[in-house]
Write a protein that holds these residues in place. Structure first.
Motif, PDB file in Angstrom:
ATOM      1  N   GLY A   1      -2.566   1.421  -2.416  1.00 57.92           N
ATOM      2  CA  GLY A   1      -2.149   0.143  -1.819  1.00 57.92           C
ATOM      3  C   GLY A   1      -2.715   0.052  -0.418  1.00 57.92           C
TER       4      GLY A   1
ATOM      5  N   GLY B   1      -2.966   3.741   1.240  1.00 59.14           N
ATOM      6  CA  GLY B   1      -3.882   4.667   0.560  1.00 59.14           C
ATOM      7  C   GLY B   1      -5.330   4.233   0.724  1.00 59.14           C
TER       8      GLY B   1
ATOM      9  N   LEU C   1      -5.337   8.037  -6.648  1.00 62.47           N
ATOM     10  CA  LEU C   1      -4.608   7.782  -7.892  1.00 62.47           C
ATOM     11  C   LEU C   1      -3.736   6.536  -7.752  1.00 62.47           C
ATOM     12  CD1 LEU C   1      -3.279  11.416  -8.458  1.00 62.47           C
ATOM     13  CD2 LEU C   1      -5.026  10.270  -9.853  1.00 62.47           C
TER      14      LEU C   1
ATOM     15  N   LYS D   1      -1.308   3.788 -10.511  1.00 62.75           N
ATOM     16  CA  LYS D   1      -1.015   3.436 -11.910  1.00 62.75           C
ATOM     17  C   LYS D   1      -1.636   2.096 -12.294  1.00 62.75           C
ATOM     18  CE  LYS D   1       3.737   2.092 -10.872  1.00 62.75           C
ATOM     19  NZ  LYS D   1       5.126   2.324 -11.198  1.00 62.75           N
TER      20      LYS D   1
ATOM     21  N   LYS E   1      -5.568  -2.300  -9.550  1.00 61.28           N
ATOM     22  CA  LYS E   1      -5.576  -2.979  -8.255  1.00 61.28           C
ATOM     23  C   LYS E   1      -6.603  -4.108  -8.188  1.00 61.28           C
ATOM     24  CE  LYS E   1      -2.997  -1.766  -5.658  1.00 61.28           C
ATOM     25  NZ  LYS E   1      -1.535  -1.988  -5.619  1.00 61.28           N
TER      26      LYS E   1
ATOM     27  N   THR F   1       0.229 -11.046   0.359  1.00 61.93           N
ATOM     28  CA  THR F   1      -0.635 -11.532   1.437  1.00 61.93           C
ATOM     29  C   THR F   1      -0.152 -10.860   2.709  1.00 61.93           C
ATOM     30  OG1 THR F   1      -0.876 -13.659   0.355  1.00 61.93           O
ATOM     31  CG2 THR F   1      -1.344 -13.599   2.696  1.00 61.93           C
ATOM     32  N   TRP F   2      -1.057 -10.208   3.403  1.00 64.49           N
ATOM     33  CA  TRP F   2      -0.650  -9.544   4.653  1.00 64.49           C
ATOM     34  C   TRP F   2      -1.032 -10.398   5.840  1.00 64.49           C
ATOM     35  CZ3 TRP F   2      -3.498  -5.952   1.313  1.00 64.49           C
ATOM     36  CH2 TRP F   2      -2.662  -5.048   0.660  1.00 64.49           C
TER      37      TRP F   2
ATOM     38  N   ASP G   1      -0.444   7.260 -13.955  1.00 68.69           N
ATOM     39  CA  ASP G   1       0.938   7.115 -13.506  1.00 68.69           C
ATOM     40  C   ASP G   1       1.396   8.480 -12.975  1.00 68.69           C
ATOM     41  OD1 ASP G   1       3.534   6.474 -13.112  1.00 68.69           O
ATOM     42  OD2 ASP G   1       3.960   5.848 -15.185  1.00 68.69           O
TER      43      ASP G   1
ATOM     44  N   PHE H   1       5.589   7.088  -3.711  1.00 72.93           N
ATOM     45  CA  PHE H   1       7.038   7.296  -3.822  1.00 72.93           C
ATOM     46  C   PHE H   1       7.700   7.065  -2.466  1.00 72.93           C
ATOM     47  CE2 PHE H   1       5.228  10.014  -7.167  1.00 72.93           C
ATOM     48  CZ  PHE H   1       5.831   9.417  -8.262  1.00 72.93           C
TER      49      PHE H   1
ATOM     50  N   GLY I   1       2.186   4.852   4.928  1.00 74.55           N
ATOM     51  CA  GLY I   1       2.606   3.493   4.555  1.00 74.55           C
ATOM     52  C   GLY I   1       4.120   3.356   4.652  1.00 74.55           C
TER      53      GLY I   1
ATOM     54  N   THR J   1       4.115  -4.122   8.875  1.00 80.97           N
ATOM     55  CA  THR J   1       3.701  -2.775   8.470  1.00 80.97           C
ATOM     56  C   THR J   1       2.190  -2.612   8.521  1.00 80.97           C
ATOM     57  OG1 THR J   1       5.512  -2.930   6.855  1.00 80.97           O
ATOM     58  CG2 THR J   1       4.038  -1.062   6.609  1.00 80.97           C
TER      59      THR J   1
ATOM     60  N   ILE K   1       0.021   0.573   9.734  1.00 83.73           N
ATOM     61  CA  ILE K   1      -0.707   1.404   8.762  1.00 83.73           C
ATOM     62  C   ILE K   1      -2.125   1.655   9.281  1.00 83.73           C
ATOM     63  CG2 ILE K   1      -1.827   1.332   6.475  1.00 83.73           C
ATOM     64  CD1 ILE K   1       0.724   0.088   5.346  1.00 83.73           C
TER      65      ILE K   1
HETATM   66  C1  LIG Z   1       5.041  -9.369  -0.974  1.00 84.84           C
HETATM   67  C2  LIG Z   1       4.877  -8.564   0.291  1.00 84.84           C
HETATM   68  C3  LIG Z   1       4.284  -9.155   1.409  1.00 84.84           C
HETATM   69  C4  LIG Z   1       4.143  -8.404   2.578  1.00 84.84           C
HETATM   70  N1  LIG Z   1       3.590  -9.015   3.670  1.00 84.84           N
HETATM   71  C5  LIG Z   1       3.411  -8.300   4.796  1.00 84.84           C
HETATM   72  C6  LIG Z   1       2.799  -8.906   5.919  1.00 84.84           C
HETATM   73  O1  LIG Z   1       2.475 -10.102   5.918  1.00 84.84           O
HETATM   74  N2  LIG Z   1       2.580  -8.139   7.027  1.00 84.84           N
HETATM   75  C7  LIG Z   1       2.933  -6.834   7.077  1.00 84.84           C
HETATM   76  O2  LIG Z   1       2.683  -6.181   8.099  1.00 84.84           O
HETATM   77  N3  LIG Z   1       3.553  -6.249   6.037  1.00 84.84           N
HETATM   78  C8  LIG Z   1       3.805  -6.941   4.904  1.00 84.84           C
HETATM   79  N4  LIG Z   1       4.395  -6.342   3.826  1.00 84.84           N
HETATM   80  C9  LIG Z   1       4.891  -4.957   3.989  1.00 84.84           C
HETATM   81  C10 LIG Z   1       3.805  -3.907   3.775  1.00 84.84           C
HETATM   82  O3  LIG Z   1       2.684  -4.167   4.592  1.00 84.84           O
HETATM   83  C11 LIG Z   1       3.336  -3.824   2.346  1.00 84.84           C
HETATM   84  O4  LIG Z   1       4.410  -3.520   1.510  1.00 84.84           O
HETATM   85  C12 LIG Z   1       2.233  -2.798   2.145  1.00 84.84           C
HETATM   86  O5  LIG Z   1       1.632  -3.062   0.905  1.00 84.84           O
HETATM   87  C13 LIG Z   1       2.744  -1.369   2.224  1.00 84.84           C
HETATM   88  O6  LIG Z   1       1.680  -0.505   1.960  1.00 84.84           O
HETATM   89  P1  LIG Z   1       1.871   0.855   1.159  1.00 84.84           P
HETATM   90  O7  LIG Z   1       0.535   1.412   0.962  1.00 84.84           O
HETATM   91  O8  LIG Z   1       2.903   1.665   1.838  1.00 84.84           O
HETATM   92  O9  LIG Z   1       2.521   0.421  -0.220  1.00 84.84           O
HETATM   93  P2  LIG Z   1       1.788  -0.367  -1.426  1.00 84.84           P
HETATM   94  O10 LIG Z   1       0.766  -1.295  -0.878  1.00 84.84           O
HETATM   95  O11 LIG Z   1       2.898  -0.929  -2.240  1.00 84.84           O
HETATM   96  O12 LIG Z   1       1.047   0.797  -2.202  1.00 84.84           O
HETATM   97  C14 LIG Z   1       1.727   1.771  -2.969  1.00 84.84           C
HETATM   98  C15 LIG Z   1       0.856   2.042  -4.183  1.00 84.84           C
HETATM   99  O13 LIG Z   1       1.458   3.095  -4.953  1.00 84.84           O
HETATM  100  C16 LIG Z   1       1.269   2.789  -6.315  1.00 84.84           C
HETATM  101  N5  LIG Z   1       2.261   3.516  -7.108  1.00 84.84           N
HETATM  102  C17 LIG Z   1       3.610   3.399  -7.058  1.00 84.84           C
HETATM  103  N6  LIG Z   1       4.175   4.251  -7.934  1.00 84.84           N
HETATM  104  C18 LIG Z   1       3.159   4.911  -8.543  1.00 84.84           C
HETATM  105  C19 LIG Z   1       3.113   5.929  -9.557  1.00 84.84           C
HETATM  106  N7  LIG Z   1       4.215   6.413 -10.110  1.00 84.84           N
HETATM  107  N8  LIG Z   1       1.900   6.379  -9.942  1.00 84.84           N
HETATM  108  C20 LIG Z   1       0.763   5.888  -9.390  1.00 84.84           C
HETATM  109  N9  LIG Z   1       0.757   4.934  -8.436  1.00 84.84           N
HETATM  110  C21 LIG Z   1       1.938   4.455  -8.027  1.00 84.84           C
HETATM  111  C22 LIG Z   1       1.452   1.276  -6.395  1.00 84.84           C
HETATM  112  O14 LIG Z   1       0.851   0.746  -7.571  1.00 84.84           O
HETATM  113  C23 LIG Z   1       0.755   0.829  -5.118  1.00 84.84           C
HETATM  114  O15 LIG Z   1      -0.601   0.523  -5.334  1.00 84.84           O
HETATM  115  C24 LIG Z   1       4.582  -7.045   2.646  1.00 84.84           C
HETATM  116  C25 LIG Z   1       5.183  -6.505   1.520  1.00 84.84           C
HETATM  117  C26 LIG Z   1       5.334  -7.236   0.377  1.00 84.84           C
HETATM  118  C27 LIG Z   1       6.027  -6.595  -0.805  1.00 84.84           C
END
Ligand SMILES: Cc1cc2nc3c(=O)[nH]c(=O)nc-3n(C[C@H](O)[C@H](O)[C@H](O)COP(=O)(O)OP(=O)(O)OC[C@H]3O[C@@H](n4cnc5c(N)ncnc54)[C@H](O)[C@@H]3O)c2cc1C
Length: 378
Positions: A13, A16, A37, A39, A42, A48-49, A116, A143, A265, A278, A282
């Protein structure tokens, strides 16, 4: 495929894939064997960020839009925030995933595998549905585990957004609405957020900071009312929708699961507790992790301080929000009424000295914040 890697990035995400890009930018890491990795493959536009940023970023070339002025509205106070040297940037996740995955495909030392993940062990073993891998370092964003300690604040930022297409030119493409508090607060902190792509198309989002989520129809009704009564839209199409929940908590989120499993993240506490923003954090943190790896340092070097003044400030604000003794819209209104936007953004960006912190505190309702601060500290 050999199952052993220097780095495994668990979760492709925002965190990563950003980390993967920053690692690719480090010449000394060119030979490292890296596995990503996820699941999912993508390729969907699942979010939308938006974020404010002073510096340029590798994603500037794929922004959906960006602005240097924003509207702020609350009951009795409206202004245009001139946010230079910051820009407010909008990035659609599909563009981000495509951009990062293209770069990854071009490089020989990094592989993306759709799997996964079932568990990540402290020794760097990553057990997936069909295979097991081992990494010297594992960077986990898949996680998310947030503790629930009594006495800590556990609010949520939850929102529903509609990409609204109007037959008439109604939006101001030069200025998004960062916050519009001229809506029923229902005892919470509620605002509308409008991000125009052009005069006809905008993302209109209903956002709430509270401890519990709403029924789906409540978000819908609020959006319909705002579109009709404030945006004066007689007819429109909803092209896409998004829904999200972001944790707003002062829980100390573990940065590692062990020395070589590092959380990044949302899982690594990169979310700013008081705003939910966030993405920009990040970027800063993943860039620093990659730089540390390049220098053979602990990946979290310089990222894991014992005392974090901003966590204290965030905790105080979360307490004010939770106790509901002072309306949240007034907090934001007073900040933007009394301070230059740059100061507010520097503060929220965690980039201020103590003197500026005091100026920010002075612009708030002192009795409310002092009481909350005393309760937080003692
Ligand atoms: C709808 C939405 C809008 C947002 N808008 C903003 C914004 O405008 N500005 C801002 O700063 N922040 C925003 N956020 C908050 C934050 O920036 C995001 O949630 C961001 O995507 C977090 O990044 P991440 O990499 O931690 O998590 P994610 O981007 O969710 O990445 C986690 C990844 O892990 C994978 N994964 C999960 N479980 C498993 C598994 N068991 N096996 C393999 N892969 C797995 C998922 O598929 C995903 O690709 C928003 C969040 C959401 C939900």
């Amino acid at each position: 495929m050999n199952q052993e890697f220097d780095y495994i990035i668990a979760g492709a995400g925002a965190a990563g894939l950003s980390l993967a890009l920053y690692i690719l930018e480090e010449p000394t890491l060119k030979e490292k064997r890296i596995l990503i990795l996820d699941k999912y493959i993508k390729n969907s536009n699942d979010r939308t960020w938006c974020f404010w940023q002073r510096e340029s970023s590798p994603f500037d070339q794929i922004l959906h839009a960006s602005w240097d002025e924003l509207y702020f509205h609350s009951p009795g106070f409206s202004t245009v925030l001139e946010i230079q040297p910051y820009r407010y940037k909008m990035l659609r996740s599909r563009d981000f995933y495509e951009f990062c995955l293209d770069k990854i495909k071009e490089s020989k030392n990094i592989n993306f595998v759709q799997e996964d993940i079932k568990e990540i062990n402290a020794d760097g073993t990553v057990v997936c549905q069909t295979q097991t891998f081992k990494g010297k370092f594992v960077f986990n964003s898949a996680f998310v585990s947030i503790p629930k300690t009594t006495g800590k604040h556990h609010l949520q930022q939850h929102f529903t957004g509609w990409f609204v297409k109007s037959p008439e030119p109604v939006f101001d493409p030069k200025r998004p609405i960062l916050m519009d508090f001229r809506i029923d607060q229902k005892g919470d902190c509620r605002f509308m957020y409008v991000l125009p792509k052009n005069e006809y198309l905008a993302l209109v989002e209903y956002t709430i900071f509270s401890d519990s989520l709403l029924e789906e129809k409540e978000y819908k009704t609020a959006l319909e009312t705002y579109c009709r009564e404030v945006l004066k839209l007689d007819s429109y199409e909803i092209e896409e929708t998004e829904y999200g929940v972001i944790p707003m908590t002062n829980e100390p989120i573990p940065k590692t699961q062990s020395g070589n499993v590092i959380n990044i993240g949302t899982a690594g506490g990169h979310t700013k507790a008081s705003t939910g923003y966030t993405f920009a954090f990040i970027q800063k943190k993943c860039r620093k992790i990659a730089a540390n790896l390049a220098k053979n340092k602990n990946p979290l070097d310089g990222l894991d301080s014992k005392f974090d003044k901003y966590l204290l400030y965030d905790s105080i604000f979360l307490r004010v929000l939770s106790e509901k003794n002072f309306p949240a819209w007034r907090v934001f209104s007073e900040l933007f009424e009394k301070l230059p936007p740059k100061t507010v953004f520097d503060f929220l960006d965690e980039n201020t000295n103590l003197l500026t912190d005091i100026k920010v505190m002075n612009s708030t309702h002192i009795p409310t914040f002092l009481k909350a601060a005393l309760k937080e500290v003692f």
